[in-house]
Motif scaffolding. Structure first.
Motif, PDB file in Angstrom:
ATOM      1  N   LYS A   1      -7.254  28.114 124.015  1.00 26.87           N
ATOM      2  CA  LYS A   1      -8.543  28.747 124.309  1.00 26.87           C
ATOM      3  C   LYS A   1      -8.338  30.075 125.035  1.00 26.87           C
ATOM      4  N   LEU A   2      -7.442  30.078 126.003  1.00 28.61           N
ATOM      5  CA  LEU A   2      -7.217  31.274 126.802  1.00 28.61           C
ATOM      6  C   LEU A   2      -6.471  32.348 126.021  1.00 28.61           C
ATOM      7  N   MET A   3      -5.674  31.943 125.042  1.00 27.74           N
ATOM      8  CA  MET A   3      -4.985  32.927 124.208  1.00 27.74           C
ATOM      9  C   MET A   3      -5.982  33.658 123.311  1.00 27.74           C
TER      10      MET A   3
ATOM     11  N   CYS B   1      -9.887  35.542 127.123  1.00 34.69           N
ATOM     12  CA  CYS B   1      -9.839  35.326 128.566  1.00 34.69           C
ATOM     13  C   CYS B   1     -10.353  36.579 129.258  1.00 34.69           C
ATOM     14  N   SER B   2     -11.577  36.498 129.715  1.00 37.27           N
ATOM     15  CA  SER B   2     -12.208  37.609 130.414  1.00 37.27           C
ATOM     16  C   SER B   2     -12.467  37.193 131.858  1.00 37.27           C
ATOM     17  N   PHE B   3     -12.140  38.089 132.776  1.00 34.01           N
ATOM     18  CA  PHE B   3     -12.377  37.787 134.184  1.00 34.01           C
ATOM     19  C   PHE B   3     -13.836  37.967 134.570  1.00 34.01           C
TER      20      PHE B   3
ATOM     21  N   ALA C   1     -16.891  30.797 132.086  1.00 31.37           N
ATOM     22  CA  ALA C   1     -16.237  29.755 131.281  1.00 31.37           C
ATOM     23  C   ALA C   1     -14.737  30.016 131.165  1.00 31.37           C
ATOM     24  N   ASP C   2     -14.352  31.269 130.991  1.00 27.93           N
ATOM     25  CA  ASP C   2     -12.931  31.598 130.875  1.00 27.93           C
ATOM     26  C   ASP C   2     -12.196  31.356 132.186  1.00 27.93           C
TER      27      ASP C   2
ATOM     28  N   SER D   1      -8.765  27.926 135.650  1.00 21.60           N
ATOM     29  CA  SER D   1      -8.690  27.035 136.803  1.00 21.60           C
ATOM     30  C   SER D   1      -8.274  25.626 136.389  1.00 21.60           C
ATOM     31  N   HIS D   2      -8.867  25.125 135.313  1.00 20.54           N
ATOM     32  CA  HIS D   2      -8.512  23.792 134.821  1.00 20.54           C
ATOM     33  C   HIS D   2      -7.065  23.745 134.356  1.00 20.54           C
TER      34      HIS D   2
END
Length: 74
Positions: A24-26, A29-31, A35-36, A41-42
């Motif tokens: 998912k993060l690949m 991933c937006s700061f 949700a990202d 964090s998870h």
């Protein structure tokens, strides 16, 4: 964000939940996205639970230089 870290994490800790979060993060991933950040964090949490504290610290190191912009959802 460098996606190589997520590939390294999947190689070193091939647990189902960890791999799912890395994928998912690949993709995204937006700061600025709550949700990202929650996924990041998870991922750090699951890495720690599975005995990979060094990888967990690498995940959260991305957030060390971020400036808090008063958005509590992030």
């Amino acid at each position: 964000m460098d996606t190589q870290i997520f590939e390294q994490i999947m190689d070193q800790c091939p647990k189902k939940k960890v791999v799912s979060l890395c994928k998912k993060l690949m993709k995204k991933c937006s700061f600025k996205s709550g949700a990202d950040i929650q996924n990041l964090s998870h991922l750090a949490y699951w890495l720690y639970v599975h005995g990979e504290p060094e990888l967990s610290l690498k995940c959260i190191s991305f957030t060390h230089d971020l400036v808090f912009d008063q958005n509590y959802n992030v």
